[in-house]
Design a protein around this motif. Structure first.
Motif, PDB file in Angstrom:
ATOM      1  N   GLY A  79       0.795  -1.227   0.000  1.00 54.42           N
ATOM      2  CA  GLY A  79       0.000   0.000   0.000  1.00 54.42           C
ATOM      3  C   GLY A  79       0.824   1.272   0.000  1.00 54.42           C
ATOM      4  O   GLY A  79       0.299   2.353   0.269  1.00 54.42           O
ATOM      5  N   THR A  82      -0.353   4.586  -1.389  1.00 51.76           N
ATOM      6  CA  THR A  82      -1.340   5.352  -0.607  1.00 51.76           C
ATOM      7  C   THR A  82      -0.599   6.402   0.219  1.00 51.76           C
ATOM      8  O   THR A  82      -1.029   7.550   0.331  1.00 51.76           O
ATOM      9  CB  THR A  82      -2.089   4.397   0.362  1.00 51.76           C
ATOM     10  OG1 THR A  82      -2.561   3.314  -0.390  1.00 51.76           O
ATOM     11  CG2 THR A  82      -3.207   5.086   1.092  1.00 51.76           C
ATOM     12  N   ARG A  85       0.784   9.100  -2.087  1.00 45.44           N
ATOM     13  CA  ARG A  85      -0.300  10.006  -2.510  1.00 45.44           C
ATOM     14  C   ARG A  85      -0.656  10.946  -1.372  1.00 45.44           C
ATOM     15  O   ARG A  85      -0.881  12.137  -1.572  1.00 45.44           O
ATOM     16  CB  ARG A  85      -1.524   9.203  -2.968  1.00 45.44           C
ATOM     17  CG  ARG A  85      -1.445   8.825  -4.451  1.00 45.44           C
ATOM     18  CD  ARG A  85      -2.753   8.242  -4.963  1.00 45.44           C
ATOM     19  NE  ARG A  85      -2.980   6.897  -4.461  1.00 45.44           N
ATOM     20  CZ  ARG A  85      -2.446   5.785  -5.005  1.00 45.44           C
ATOM     21  NH1 ARG A  85      -1.710   5.862  -6.081  1.00 45.44           N
ATOM     22  NH2 ARG A  85      -2.679   4.609  -4.471  1.00 45.44           N
TER      23      ARG A  85
END
Ligand code: SF4
Length: 352
Positions: A79, A82, A85
């Protein structure tokens, strides 16, 4: 009102650069870094991606302008995009000037475009050899073509690449010109890192790994691999004209330009103290330990205040208290092998 007064240490240095390890895991098993069978940290000890976001965001609020994401290998953390971002929102707001990472390059084909979309403009890739067999040998699980393809993917995505190479006698000594020329041809900056001249080089020479692993590693084979950068530099002058540059990154790298190729080459010698007075950085482990100085073992636990309260008051207080303990310079002692490992690991990622 939110506490946003910038972080200034007792020696009037503003802390604007945070290096964050997001995992202790890696998809390689470099002989100088990890045992082949590794026991990694239990998941509960690791900061979650949300906790990493909170912590990094707290530092950004307190004046950190540059975030370097490291590991282990940061791109193997599940992940991880994520998290990138989430951090890109600080670039968008203008609070953060640079979001970057240090990687072994293995996952770049998969992630380069996403990283670029998150605002990553430059990365460091650790690469000690351009020889397939030597690469496979030293990384155990790594394969050179995959890394070179990842580097190509990064360039295709518009990301600049700096190569970090650990200078090792009897390993890449004979590749000095090959490496320099390959970097020049492909437009990569190159930084050489000197290892400690003695003692256990335990831990990740390229700087990707958590300190906690330092004691699990350490290969006697590293003894005798010391190749001084002054010697390396002298070798470079056999073929190139070197001009000293005054670039200051607040870190330990010193730079030269090669007149014939125009490329910039950095040198990182862990023992020098010449960067301490302009030191602007601290380092956070994936378990939430904050190291205030690359050469000292003093650290502050930020995970406890982070988990104690959903607002950031306790955390901010703990960060401020830690920064007040940042020492004037590193206290280096060869007999303290753990520090030796940390130093080498840290140095190798601080040049840019
Ligand atoms: S040196 Fe880097 S690439 Fe190699 S095993 Fe350690 S973290 Fe992974």
């Amino acid at each position: 009102m939110a506490d946003t007064f910038p972080l200034i240490d007792p020696f009037a240095r503003a802390i604007t650069y945070l290096r964050v390890s997001v995992t202790d895991r890696c998809d390689f098993r470099c002989t100088y870094c990890m045992a082949e069978q590794m026991t990694f940290l239990p998941k509960a000890d690791l900061l979650s991606l949300e906790e990493l976001d909170r912590l990094c965001s707290a530092f950004v609020r307190l004046g950190v302008q540059k975030l370097r994401i490291t590991g282990g290998e940061p791109l193997v953390r599940k992940g991880i995009m994520t998290f990138f971002r989430a951090m890109s929102r600080h670039l968008d707001s203008g609070a953060l000037r640079e979001l970057t990472l240090t990687t072994n390059g293995s996952q770049l084909r998969r992630y380069a475009a996403d990283l670029a979309a998150c605002g990553v403009r430059r990365i460091n890739v650790s690469l000690d050899t351009l020889d397939d067999a030597k690469f496979a040998d030293v990384t155990r699980w790594g394969r050179l073509p995959q890394v070179l393809d990842g580097i190509t993917a990064a360039r295709e995505a518009g990301i600049s690449v700096k190569i970090n190479t650990v200078a090792l006698k009897n390993f890449n000594e004979n590749e000095l010109f090959t490496l320099a020329e390959w970097c020049s041809k492909n437009g990569h900056d190159l930084t050489f890192i000197e290892v400690m001249p003695m003692g256990n080089i335990g831990g990740n020479i390229e700087g990707n790994i958590e300190d906690d692993l330092g004691d699990t590693t350490g290969e006697p084979q590293r003894l005798g691999q010391y190749w001084s950068l002054s010697d390396l530099r002298a070798r470079l002058t056999e073929r190139f004209t070197l001009i000293d540059l005054t670039d200051q990154t607040g870190g330990p790298a010193r730079y030269v330009r090669l007149v014939e190729t125009g490329q910039r080459i950095g040198f990182i010698t862990p023992l020098t103290h010449n960067f301490c007075e302009s030191c602007n950085r601290v380092r956070l482990t994936c378990t939430g330990e904050l190291y205030m100085c690359l050469g000292q073992e003093d650290m502050a636990d930020l995970r406890t205040p982070l988990r104690q309260s959903p607002d950031d008051m306790l955390l901010t207080d703990a960060i401020r208290a830690a920064i007040l303990r940042k020492p004037k310079g590193h206290d280096f002692d060869y007999s303290r092998q753990k520090v030796t490992g940390q130093m080498t690991r840290h140095m190798s990622h601080t040049g840019g």
